[in-house]
Structure formats: structure tokens, C-alpha cells
Design a protein around this motif. Sequence first.
Motif, short mmCIF file in Angstrom:
data_model
loop_
_atom_site.label_atom_id
_atom_site.label_comp_id
_atom_site.label_asym_id
_atom_site.label_seq_id
_atom_site.Cartn_x
_atom_site.Cartn_y
_atom_site.Cartn_z
N UNK A 91 -48.65 4.00 -19.75
CA UNK A 91 -48.04 3.67 -21.41
C UNK A 91 -48.42 2.48 -21.64
N UNK A 92 -49.54 1.90 -22.25
CA UNK A 92 -49.93 0.54 -22.49
C UNK A 92 -48.93 -0.15 -23.52
N UNK A 93 -48.36 0.50 -24.18
CA UNK A 93 -47.65 -0.29 -25.01
C UNK A 93 -46.06 -0.48 -24.74
N UNK A 94 -45.86 0.01 -23.28
CA UNK A 94 -44.25 0.12 -22.82
C UNK A 94 -43.83 -1.17 -22.93
N UNK A 95 -44.27 -2.42 -22.87
CA UNK A 95 -43.59 -3.54 -22.73
C UNK A 95 -43.10 -3.74 -24.40
N UNK A 96 -43.81 -3.32 -25.56
CA UNK A 96 -43.42 -3.58 -26.73
C UNK A 96 -42.16 -2.64 -27.23
N UNK A 97 -41.88 -1.46 -26.34
CA UNK A 97 -40.68 -0.57 -26.67
C UNK A 97 -39.39 -1.36 -26.20
N UNK A 98 -39.54 -2.47 -25.71
CA UNK A 98 -38.24 -3.09 -25.23
C UNK A 98 -38.13 -4.55 -26.03
N UNK A 99 -38.94 -4.53 -27.39
CA UNK A 99 -38.97 -5.96 -28.12
C UNK A 99 -37.29 -6.27 -28.55
N UNK A 100 -36.44 -5.33 -28.80
CA UNK A 100 -35.39 -5.47 -29.24
C UNK A 100 -34.58 -5.98 -27.86
N UNK A 101 -33.91 -7.30 -27.93
CA UNK A 101 -33.13 -7.80 -27.02
C UNK A 101 -32.00 -7.02 -26.28
N UNK A 102 -31.21 -6.54 -27.31
CA UNK A 102 -29.97 -5.83 -26.94
C UNK A 102 -30.44 -4.61 -25.99
N UNK A 103 -31.55 -3.71 -26.55
CA UNK A 103 -31.93 -2.67 -25.78
C UNK A 103 -32.21 -2.87 -24.54
N UNK A 104 -33.18 -3.90 -24.57
CA UNK A 104 -33.60 -4.52 -23.24
C UNK A 104 -32.40 -4.99 -22.23
N UNK A 105 -31.59 -5.67 -22.81
CA UNK A 105 -30.48 -5.93 -21.66
C UNK A 105 -29.75 -4.72 -21.19
N UNK A 106 -29.50 -4.01 -22.30
CA UNK A 106 -28.84 -2.54 -21.57
C UNK A 106 -29.68 -1.67 -20.65
N UNK A 107 -30.90 -1.73 -20.89
CA UNK A 107 -31.63 -1.02 -19.91
C UNK A 107 -31.94 -1.75 -18.80
N UNK A 108 -32.05 -3.06 -18.81
CA UNK A 108 -32.10 -3.88 -17.44
C UNK A 108 -30.82 -3.83 -16.72
#
Length: 195
Positions: free
Chosen positions: A102-119
Motif C-alpha cells: 500500500x504505497x499510500x500507507x504513510x498518508x493514512x496516519x496523517x491525523x496525529x490522534x489516529x496515529x497516536x492511538x494506533x501506535x
Amino acid sequence: MKLDKKAQDLLFRHARTATVFQDTSVPEEQIQAIYDLVKHGPTSMNQQPLRAVLVRSTEARERLVRHMFDNNKPKTLAAPLSIILAADLEFHQKLPELFPAVPHAKEMFSEPAIRTASATMNTAIQLGYFIVGVRAAGLAAAPMSGFDPKTLNAEFFPDGRLAAVAVMNVGIPADGSPAHPRLPRLAYEDVFTTV
């Protein structure tokens, strides 16, 4: 179960959280062997956000102990190895190499709150694998959340990229550790429902 009973006992039934360890060091090669096994455990989209800091020096140990809750200070000070297990809040930067389908995987986590929860969630998953790996190596793991995350993160991760999820003491348990009986576990019916 395909795993034999002896291995099941080692990993789960007989494994305990140690509070006191033998005065035997845990070599870097042993930690690397554990990681080389458990890194194959799945995470969402192969995120692999776990980052670990091996706290070995006396100076670093004293810095860590300052942030532990009082009941965890002596255990952490005396353990042969303490590890700060943290979530990389910028894990998405590595996604193109970890999840190339998924080449655009990085962009899927551009929202900091989503990224933090997932991390945080995926680091917790990896933390579970790491505990089992430590046990598979014949060591005991003592994971703790009893620390001040704000001050610990400021001390060890001042740039804000990493966020501590747990501190784990690792080593060979001393005879008689733990001294308390195993605490009860919820029954299958209390956990599982079918719809």
C-alpha cells in the motif's frame, strides 16, 4: 494444542512476574535473539511501532528510578536489566518499507490522534509478544505501568517522538520470587460471547 504441554507451561501456566532477580546480567545477544523471534508477530498494517531502550548503566538506571512509583523503585534499581518500552509516534514514516503493498500507507496516519492511538495499541501488542519471548528464553519479565509517563518521557524522549508504554525488568528470577500465590483469572464464560 500443537505446542507441547511443557512449552505451554513455560510460556503461560508456570510463568510468573518476578519481583526479585538473581545477580546475573542479561547479555545483548539474548535480547537480540528474543527480538529476532518476536518481531514476526503481527501488528496492524505491519506498523511495528515498538521501540526499546535497554537501561544498563548506573547513571541511566538512577535516572529511570526517579520516575517510577515508590513500590517499583527498589525492584527497578536491583533488576539486572530494565527496558523502557515505548511507542514510536512517527511509526508511519517507516510504513512504505514495512508495508510496500500500500504505497499510500504513510498518508493514512496523517491525523496525529489516529496515529497516536494506533501506535499505542500496536506497541501494546508487541509488548505482549516480547513478554512471551522473554519467557521462551528462560527469563522472567516484570512489566510495569507504575511510573510517571510525563516526567519519564521528558527525561528519556524529550523530542516527543517516543512515548513510554511500560517499563520491564528482565532477568533470572531469584529463588522464591514471587512469594505470593498466583492471582485468579477470569473464566472463559466471563470473557467470550458468541453472536
